[in-house]
Motif scaffolding. Structure first.
Motif, PDB file in Angstrom:
ATOM      1  N   LYS A  33      41.777  66.080   8.394  1.00 30.82           N
ATOM      2  CA  LYS A  33      40.330  66.194   8.589  1.00 30.82           C
ATOM      3  C   LYS A  33      40.013  65.548   9.923  1.00 30.82           C
ATOM      4  CE  LYS A  33      39.209  66.172   3.733  1.00 30.82           C
ATOM      5  NZ  LYS A  33      38.242  67.124   3.331  1.00 30.82           N
ATOM      6  N   LYS A  34      39.106  66.163  10.679  1.00 35.11           N
ATOM      7  CA  LYS A  34      38.723  65.581  11.969  1.00 35.11           C
ATOM      8  C   LYS A  34      37.784  64.405  11.726  1.00 35.11           C
ATOM      9  CE  LYS A  34      38.309  68.098  15.471  1.00 35.11           C
ATOM     10  NZ  LYS A  34      37.923  69.034  16.524  1.00 35.11           N
ATOM     11  N   TYR A  47      24.887  65.811  20.549  1.00 38.80           N
ATOM     12  CA  TYR A  47      24.700  67.011  19.739  1.00 38.80           C
ATOM     13  C   TYR A  47      25.709  68.092  20.126  1.00 38.80           C
ATOM     14  CZ  TYR A  47      22.747  71.084  17.477  1.00 38.80           C
ATOM     15  OH  TYR A  47      22.600  72.213  16.720  1.00 38.80           O
ATOM     16  N   MET A  50      29.151  67.244  18.864  1.00 39.90           N
ATOM     17  CA  MET A  50      29.262  67.471  17.415  1.00 39.90           C
ATOM     18  C   MET A  50      29.430  68.968  17.118  1.00 39.90           C
ATOM     19  SD  MET A  50      29.138  64.698  15.801  1.00 39.90           S
ATOM     20  CE  MET A  50      29.025  63.089  16.490  1.00 39.90           C
ATOM     21  N   GLU A  51      28.681  69.797  17.816  1.00 41.29           N
ATOM     22  CA  GLU A  51      28.792  71.246  17.627  1.00 41.29           C
ATOM     23  C   GLU A  51      30.182  71.751  18.038  1.00 41.29           C
ATOM     24  OE1 GLU A  51      26.591  73.774  16.453  1.00 41.29           O
ATOM     25  OE2 GLU A  51      25.825  71.948  15.528  1.00 41.29           O
ATOM     26  N   GLU A  52      30.716  71.189  19.094  1.00 40.21           N
ATOM     27  CA  GLU A  52      32.024  71.599  19.602  1.00 40.21           C
ATOM     28  C   GLU A  52      33.157  71.107  18.687  1.00 40.21           C
ATOM     29  OE1 GLU A  52      34.825  70.144  23.256  1.00 40.21           O
ATOM     30  OE2 GLU A  52      32.712  70.483  23.705  1.00 40.21           O
ATOM     31  N   GLU A  53      33.110  69.864  18.282  1.00 40.35           N
ATOM     32  CA  GLU A  53      34.196  69.254  17.514  1.00 40.35           C
ATOM     33  C   GLU A  53      34.104  69.491  16.007  1.00 40.35           C
ATOM     34  OE1 GLU A  53      36.917  67.787  18.644  1.00 40.35           O
ATOM     35  OE2 GLU A  53      36.330  67.936  20.738  1.00 40.35           O
ATOM     36  N   LYS A  54      32.898  69.616  15.473  1.00 42.31           N
ATOM     37  CA  LYS A  54      32.668  69.831  14.039  1.00 42.31           C
ATOM     38  C   LYS A  54      33.468  68.854  13.158  1.00 42.31           C
ATOM     39  CE  LYS A  54      31.487  74.681  14.634  1.00 42.31           C
ATOM     40  NZ  LYS A  54      30.260  74.398  15.227  1.00 42.31           N
ATOM     41  N   GLU A  56      34.656  66.438  10.198  1.00 46.39           N
ATOM     42  CA  GLU A  56      34.503  66.454   8.746  1.00 46.39           C
ATOM     43  C   GLU A  56      34.159  65.061   8.219  1.00 46.39           C
ATOM     44  OE1 GLU A  56      37.456  69.392   6.863  1.00 46.39           O
ATOM     45  OE2 GLU A  56      38.369  68.722   8.747  1.00 46.39           O
ATOM     46  N   ASN A  75      25.361  66.412   9.714  1.00 45.35           N
ATOM     47  CA  ASN A  75      24.847  67.106   8.516  1.00 45.35           C
ATOM     48  C   ASN A  75      25.339  66.365   7.284  1.00 45.35           C
ATOM     49  OD1 ASN A  75      23.635  69.188   9.983  1.00 45.35           O
ATOM     50  ND2 ASN A  75      25.560  70.316  10.082  1.00 45.35           N
TER      51      ASN A  75
END
Length: 76
Positions: A33-34, A47, A50-54, A56, A75
């Motif tokens: 898990k990242k 932001y 976070m969108e790039e790396e996603k 967990e 999230n």
């Protein structure tokens, strides 16, 4: 943002500026898990990162503004 590879699974990331205690350096761990630890690159860059790396899993080691402001980008 400056990114330094520590190992093939660990990156150290630093914001362009750490002025006014609104950002801090952190660690991204690529495992099953990242995991992101204290990754606050500032209001504009966090932001997108976070969108790039996603990630967990996100860990905030302590509740200082420079370490915790980025939580709003996560999230549930």
């Amino acid at each position: 943002m400056k990114r330094t590879k520590i190992t093939n699974k660990i990156d150290y990331v630093e914001p362009d500026s750490m002025t006014n205690f609104t950002s801090c350096a952190g660690i991204i761990v690529q495992s099953k898990k990242k995991v992101m630890i204290d990754v606050n690159m500032g209001a504009k860059e966090t932001y997108g990162l976070m969108e790039e790396e996603k990630p967990e899993i996100a860990i905030i080691t302590h509740y200082h503004l420079d370490h915790s402001l980025w939580a709003r980008h996560l999230n549930s």
